[in-house]
Design a protein around this motif. Structure first.
Motif, PDB file in Angstrom:
ATOM      1  N   MET A   1       1.200  -0.961   0.105  1.00  0.00           N
ATOM      2  CA  MET A   1      -0.104   0.241  -0.116  1.00  0.00           C
ATOM      3  C   MET A   1       0.817   1.194  -0.255  1.00  0.00           C
ATOM      4  O   MET A   1       0.995   2.307  -0.714  1.00  0.00           O
ATOM      5  CB  MET A   1      -0.615   0.240   0.724  1.00  0.00           C
ATOM      6  N   PHE A   2       2.173   1.322   0.817  1.00  0.00           N
ATOM      7  CA  PHE A   2       2.887   1.881   0.960  1.00  0.00           C
ATOM      8  C   PHE A   2       3.274   2.431  -0.439  1.00  0.00           C
ATOM      9  O   PHE A   2       3.534   3.531  -1.111  1.00  0.00           O
ATOM     10  CB  PHE A   2       3.798   1.668   1.230  1.00  0.00           C
TER      11      PHE A   2
ATOM     12  N   HIS B   1      -3.905   1.371  -5.210  1.00  0.00           N
ATOM     13  CA  HIS B   1      -3.648   0.955  -3.981  1.00  0.00           C
ATOM     14  C   HIS B   1      -5.045   0.968  -3.485  1.00  0.00           C
ATOM     15  O   HIS B   1      -5.396   0.445  -2.151  1.00  0.00           O
ATOM     16  CB  HIS B   1      -3.093   2.361  -3.374  1.00  0.00           C
TER      17      HIS B   1
ATOM     18  N   ARG C   1      -6.355  -1.383  -0.688  1.00  0.00           N
ATOM     19  CA  ARG C   1      -6.684  -0.563   1.320  1.00  0.00           C
ATOM     20  C   ARG C   1      -8.447  -1.160   1.143  1.00  0.00           C
ATOM     21  O   ARG C   1      -8.784  -1.324   2.490  1.00  0.00           O
ATOM     22  CB  ARG C   1      -6.921   0.613   1.274  1.00  0.00           C
TER      23      ARG C   1
ATOM     24  N   LEU D   1       1.866  -5.265   6.641  1.00  0.00           N
ATOM     25  CA  LEU D   1       0.940  -4.876   8.663  1.00  0.00           C
ATOM     26  C   LEU D   1       2.348  -5.210   9.157  1.00  0.00           C
ATOM     27  O   LEU D   1       2.505  -4.700  10.723  1.00  0.00           O
ATOM     28  CB  LEU D   1       0.396  -5.803   8.866  1.00  0.00           C
TER      29      LEU D   1
ATOM     30  N   GLY E   1       4.255  -2.145  10.801  1.00  0.00           N
ATOM     31  CA  GLY E   1       3.835  -1.938  12.643  1.00  0.00           C
ATOM     32  C   GLY E   1       4.666  -1.979  13.856  1.00  0.00           C
ATOM     33  O   GLY E   1       4.910  -1.468  14.898  1.00  0.00           O
TER      34      GLY E   1
ATOM     35  N   THR F   1       7.165   1.049  14.197  1.00  0.00           N
ATOM     36  CA  THR F   1       6.676   2.409  14.425  1.00  0.00           C
ATOM     37  C   THR F   1       6.617   2.149  15.451  1.00  0.00           C
ATOM     38  O   THR F   1       6.051   3.203  16.343  1.00  0.00           O
ATOM     39  CB  THR F   1       5.821   1.918  13.445  1.00  0.00           C
ATOM     40  N   THR F   2       5.584   1.210  16.308  1.00  0.00           N
ATOM     41  CA  THR F   2       5.059   1.051  17.911  1.00  0.00           C
ATOM     42  C   THR F   2       6.101   1.143  18.577  1.00  0.00           C
ATOM     43  O   THR F   2       5.743   1.354  19.249  1.00  0.00           O
ATOM     44  CB  THR F   2       4.423   0.370  17.244  1.00  0.00           C
TER      45      THR F   2
ATOM     46  N   VAL G   1       6.764  12.105   6.496  1.00  0.00           N
ATOM     47  CA  VAL G   1       5.772  11.235   5.917  1.00  0.00           C
ATOM     48  C   VAL G   1       6.342  11.666   3.768  1.00  0.00           C
ATOM     49  O   VAL G   1       6.261  13.145   3.945  1.00  0.00           O
ATOM     50  CB  VAL G   1       4.810  11.632   5.888  1.00  0.00           C
TER      51      VAL G   1
ATOM     52  N   ARG H   1       7.278  11.982  -0.038  1.00  0.00           N
ATOM     53  CA  ARG H   1       5.898  12.205  -1.036  1.00  0.00           C
ATOM     54  C   ARG H   1       6.870  12.631  -2.626  1.00  0.00           C
ATOM     55  O   ARG H   1       7.819  13.183  -2.019  1.00  0.00           O
ATOM     56  CB  ARG H   1       4.931  13.553  -0.952  1.00  0.00           C
TER      57      ARG H   1
ATOM     58  N   SER I   1       0.235  12.927  12.851  1.00  0.00           N
ATOM     59  CA  SER I   1       1.390  11.695  13.124  1.00  0.00           C
ATOM     60  C   SER I   1       1.168  10.949  12.455  1.00  0.00           C
ATOM     61  O   SER I   1       1.966   9.005  12.237  1.00  0.00           O
ATOM     62  CB  SER I   1       2.130  11.277  14.528  1.00  0.00           C
TER      63      SER I   1
ATOM     64  N   PRO J   1      -5.483   9.592   1.797  1.00  0.00           N
ATOM     65  CA  PRO J   1      -5.459   8.783   0.889  1.00  0.00           C
ATOM     66  C   PRO J   1      -4.322   7.390   1.766  1.00  0.00           C
ATOM     67  O   PRO J   1      -5.184   6.015   1.134  1.00  0.00           O
ATOM     68  CB  PRO J   1      -5.462   8.432  -0.788  1.00  0.00           C
ATOM     69  N   HIS J   2      -3.603   7.613   2.673  1.00  0.00           N
ATOM     70  CA  HIS J   2      -2.106   6.709   2.700  1.00  0.00           C
ATOM     71  C   HIS J   2      -2.905   6.786   4.212  1.00  0.00           C
ATOM     72  O   HIS J   2      -1.576   5.526   5.058  1.00  0.00           O
ATOM     73  CB  HIS J   2      -0.945   6.836   2.030  1.00  0.00           C
TER      74      HIS J   2
ATOM     75  N   CYS K   1      -2.169   6.026   8.119  1.00  0.00           N
ATOM     76  CA  CYS K   1      -2.122   4.846   8.497  1.00  0.00           C
ATOM     77  C   CYS K   1      -3.129   3.799   9.237  1.00  0.00           C
ATOM     78  O   CYS K   1      -3.847   4.213   9.954  1.00  0.00           O
ATOM     79  CB  CYS K   1      -1.296   5.011  10.474  1.00  0.00           C
TER      80      CYS K   1
ATOM     81  N   GLY L   1      -2.879   0.627  10.759  1.00  0.00           N
ATOM     82  CA  GLY L   1      -2.326   0.240  11.785  1.00  0.00           C
ATOM     83  C   GLY L   1      -2.643   1.264  13.020  1.00  0.00           C
ATOM     84  O   GLY L   1      -2.604   0.907  14.043  1.00  0.00           O
TER      85      GLY L   1
HETATM   86  C1  HEM Z   1       3.026   4.076  16.394  1.00  0.00           C
HETATM   87  C2  HEM Z   1       2.958   3.793  15.523  1.00  0.00           C
HETATM   88  C3  HEM Z   1       2.472   4.209  13.856  1.00  0.00           C
HETATM   89  C4  HEM Z   1       3.271   5.284  13.226  1.00  0.00           C
HETATM   90  C5  HEM Z   1       3.529   6.148  14.097  1.00  0.00           C
HETATM   91  C6  HEM Z   1       2.452   4.878  11.651  1.00  0.00           C
HETATM   92  C7  HEM Z   1       2.816   6.039  11.579  1.00  0.00           C
HETATM   93  C8  HEM Z   1       1.709   5.563   9.651  1.00  0.00           C
HETATM   94  C9  HEM Z   1       2.299   7.187   8.751  1.00  0.00           C
HETATM   95  C10 HEM Z   1       2.894   8.293   8.821  1.00  0.00           C
HETATM   96  C11 HEM Z   1       1.880   6.570   7.717  1.00  0.00           C
HETATM   97  C12 HEM Z   1       1.405   6.981   6.408  1.00  0.00           C
HETATM   98  C13 HEM Z   1       2.387   6.665   5.414  1.00  0.00           C
HETATM   99  C14 HEM Z   1       2.496   7.904   4.024  1.00  0.00           C
HETATM  100  O1  HEM Z   1       1.331   8.682   3.793  1.00  0.00           O
HETATM  101  O2  HEM Z   1       3.136   7.892   2.540  1.00  0.00           O
HETATM  102  C15 HEM Z   1       1.723   5.080   7.855  1.00  0.00           C
HETATM  103  C16 HEM Z   1       0.659   4.383   6.674  1.00  0.00           C
HETATM  104  C17 HEM Z   1       0.555   3.291   6.948  1.00  0.00           C
HETATM  105  N1  HEM Z   1       0.736   1.798   8.107  1.00  0.00           N
HETATM  106 FE1  HEM Z   1       1.295   2.659  10.122  1.00  0.00          FE
HETATM  107  N2  HEM Z   1       1.636   3.252  12.091  1.00  0.00           N
HETATM  108  C18 HEM Z   1       2.067   3.497  12.715  1.00  0.00           C
HETATM  109  C19 HEM Z   1       1.404   1.921  13.601  1.00  0.00           C
HETATM  110  C20 HEM Z   1       1.318   0.830  12.442  1.00  0.00           C
HETATM  111  C21 HEM Z   1       0.965  -0.614  12.757  1.00  0.00           C
HETATM  112  C22 HEM Z   1       0.606  -1.306  13.869  1.00  0.00           C
HETATM  113  C23 HEM Z   1       0.328  -1.271  11.269  1.00  0.00           C
HETATM  114  C24 HEM Z   1      -0.255  -2.344  10.639  1.00  0.00           C
HETATM  115  C25 HEM Z   1      -0.465  -3.124  12.093  1.00  0.00           C
HETATM  116  C26 HEM Z   1       0.771   0.261  10.263  1.00  0.00           C
HETATM  117  C27 HEM Z   1       0.625  -0.238   8.902  1.00  0.00           C
HETATM  118  C28 HEM Z   1       0.325   0.540   7.690  1.00  0.00           C
HETATM  119  C29 HEM Z   1      -0.204   0.615   6.647  1.00  0.00           C
HETATM  120  C30 HEM Z   1      -0.262  -0.961   5.922  1.00  0.00           C
HETATM  121  C31 HEM Z   1       0.271   1.941   6.332  1.00  0.00           C
HETATM  122  C32 HEM Z   1       0.302   1.975   4.742  1.00  0.00           C
HETATM  123  C33 HEM Z   1      -1.127   2.979   4.421  1.00  0.00           C
HETATM  124  C34 HEM Z   1      -1.718   3.056   2.913  1.00  0.00           C
HETATM  125  O3  HEM Z   1      -0.553   3.243   2.840  1.00  0.00           O
HETATM  126  O4  HEM Z   1      -3.048   3.519   2.448  1.00  0.00           O
HETATM  127  N3  HEM Z   1       0.838   0.891  10.824  1.00  0.00           N
HETATM  128  N4  HEM Z   1       1.635   4.330   8.711  1.00  0.00           N
END
Ligand code: HEM
Length: 395
Positions: free
Chosen positions: A77-78, A85, A89, A227, A231, A234-235, A280, A282, A336, A341-342, A344, A346
């Motif tokens: 997805m990223f 995408h 999603r 996933l 996750g 980051t977490t 983030v 782009r 954060s 569309p993107h 997070c 999770g």
């Molecule tokens: C504190 C923890 C986390 C932070 C700060 C974070 C932050 C982000 C950010 C900023 C994006 C957007 C990226 C973009 O716009 O290019 C993102 C996307 C995403 N995150 Fe997280 N994330 C966290 C935890 C998680 C967890 C726990 C999961 C999965 C279980 C996860 C799965 C995803 C996925 C799959 C996307 C892509 C979504 C898309 O492109 O539509 N993230 N995250």
């Protein structure tokens, strides 16, 4: 110049404030990116379809033109935008629902309690290693990966976390081995769930259908790895950042103990105040004008959510920790987790995990845990997210 490949501790906020006081956007000479600092610009650009993710640009720069790592990364997805995408999603969101996440709360709380218990029993210790495996354990529980295999997944996810930035040859080799092994494991688990369904997210993903569309087996396997890798660091890093914020704000910690209903807001506030991911990235598909600066198509843009999170004209007392901030209806949006569309996928799971860590360390503590070193001298580390390298406490 602000080097976002280093964690920077408190200096991150000092440098961002100095930059934002001078101009709404700055140039990052190392990457050539335009760095966007204001909350309103970051939020608007995160929704703007003229901007796309960085896709495979970093892989091209590293010379990884084929192979399993590129194949996997290019299907996530990223790295995709527009209809491909949105299709992925939409399918994943049908199984990875807020309800599926909520159902994990009791298990997550029990795990966090179990992990903080030895620190308390020993009269203190380092909270960073204590919680190092929690995020992965929670995600494995969600997906249906047996507890015994959590350490293996964490090792693969550690090796894969650098894929979001520039990697050296050693990191590329480790990430390639890890993705081969992780995909083989998930492939086998998904095949078993197809024969023998269980109450877990892998089974849920096998069942989803949306407008006649389904995930292919390869997409499902890649998505599970997405996933886990998205996750993990980051977490885990955010747990460190959020604990540091609560431990260095003893008055707010005491307020939370007295008013535990503020927990959800307190978690959001720690993520605003000390984010594990400060930016983030782009690229532009079109000419974009940002605060009077024209950015041509094909340019890199860095949406600086860390600067937006503390912009004084957006947030009241931006540099103060206020655990009730996110209970007020006029509170700005926390950026954060991105936006648009993107956004997070999770975010709810990450918030829940941080909630339960703060509950176990701050709310459920018979006596307050206290940092045994000056926060300003704590070293920081960075893989994907930035985080304090240790959090030594007396308990
Ligand atoms: C504190 C923890 C986390 C932070 C700060 C974070 C932050 C982000 C950010 C900023 C994006 C957007 C990226 C973009 O716009 O290019 C993102 C996307 C995403 N995150 Fe997280 N994330 C966290 C935890 C998680 C967890 C726990 C999961 C999965 C279980 C996860 C799965 C995803 C996925 C799959 C996307 C892509 C979504 C898309 O492109 O539509 N993230 N995250």
């Amino acid at each position: 110049m602000i080097d976002f490949t280093t964690p920077m501790g408190d200096q991150l906020h000092v440098r961002l404030r100095a930059a934002a006081d001078a101009a709404p956007v700055i140039a990052d000479d190392a990457s050539g990116a335009t760095v966007v600092l204001r909350h309103q610009d970051v939020e608007a650009l995160a929704h703007d379809r003229r901007l796309a993710g960085v896709g495979l640009a970093v892989f091209d720069l590293m010379g990884i033109t084929s192979g399993p790592l590129r194949g996997w990364y290019g299907g996530l997805m990223f790295t995709n935008d527009g209809p491909p995408h949105d299709r992925l999603r939409s399918l994943v969101s049908r199984a990875f629902t807020p309800r599926a996440v909520d159902e994990l709360r009791a298990d997550t709380a029990a795990m966090a309690t179990e992990l903080s218990r030895p620190v308390r029993a020993d009269g203190g210790g380092d909270l960073v290693p204590a919680f190092a495996r929690l995020a992965m354990r929670v995600m494995c529980r969600l997906l249906g990966v047996p507890d015994d295999d959590v350490d293996g997944f964490a090792a693969w996810a550690d090796a894969l976390s650098p894929v979001f930035g520039m990697m050296d040859d050693r990191q590329i080799a480790a990430a390639t081995t890890a993705i081969d092994q992780m995909l083989a494991y998930v492939d086998d688990l998904a095949s078993r769930r197809r024969r023998d369904p269980a109450d877990d997210l892998i089974t849920g993903l096998l069942a989803v259908e949306d407008g006649g569309e389904r995930l292919t087996h390869e997409e499902l396997v890649a998505m599970v790895a997405n996933l886990l890798v998205g996750g993990h660091d980051t977490t885990t890093s955010q747990i460190g950042c959020s604990l540091l914020t609560m431990l260095r704000s003893p008055d707010e910690a005491a307020r939370l103990v007295a008013t535990p209903d503020l927990l959800t807001s307190a978690t959001a506030e720690t993520i605003r105040y000390e984010p594990s991911l400060p930016i983030v990235p782009r690229t532009t598909n079109d000419l974009v004008s940002i605060a009077g600066h024209d950015v041509p198509p094909g340019s890199l843009i860095t949406l600086c959510t860390a600067a937006a999170n503390r912009e004084p004209s957006t947030w009241r007392d931006a540099d103060r920790v206020d655990i009730a901030r996110f209970t007020r209806p006029d509170t700005p949006r926390l950026l954060s987790f991105g936006a648009g569309p993107h956004y997070c996928l999770g975010a709810a799971l990450a918030r829940l995990t941080v909630d339960e860590v703060i509950r176990s360390v701050i709310i459920d503590s018979p006596a307050p845990m206290t940092l045994t070193e000056d926060p300003a001298t704590i070293p920081w580390r960075m893989v994907l997210g930035r985080a304090p390298a240790r959090l030594s406490v007396a308990a």
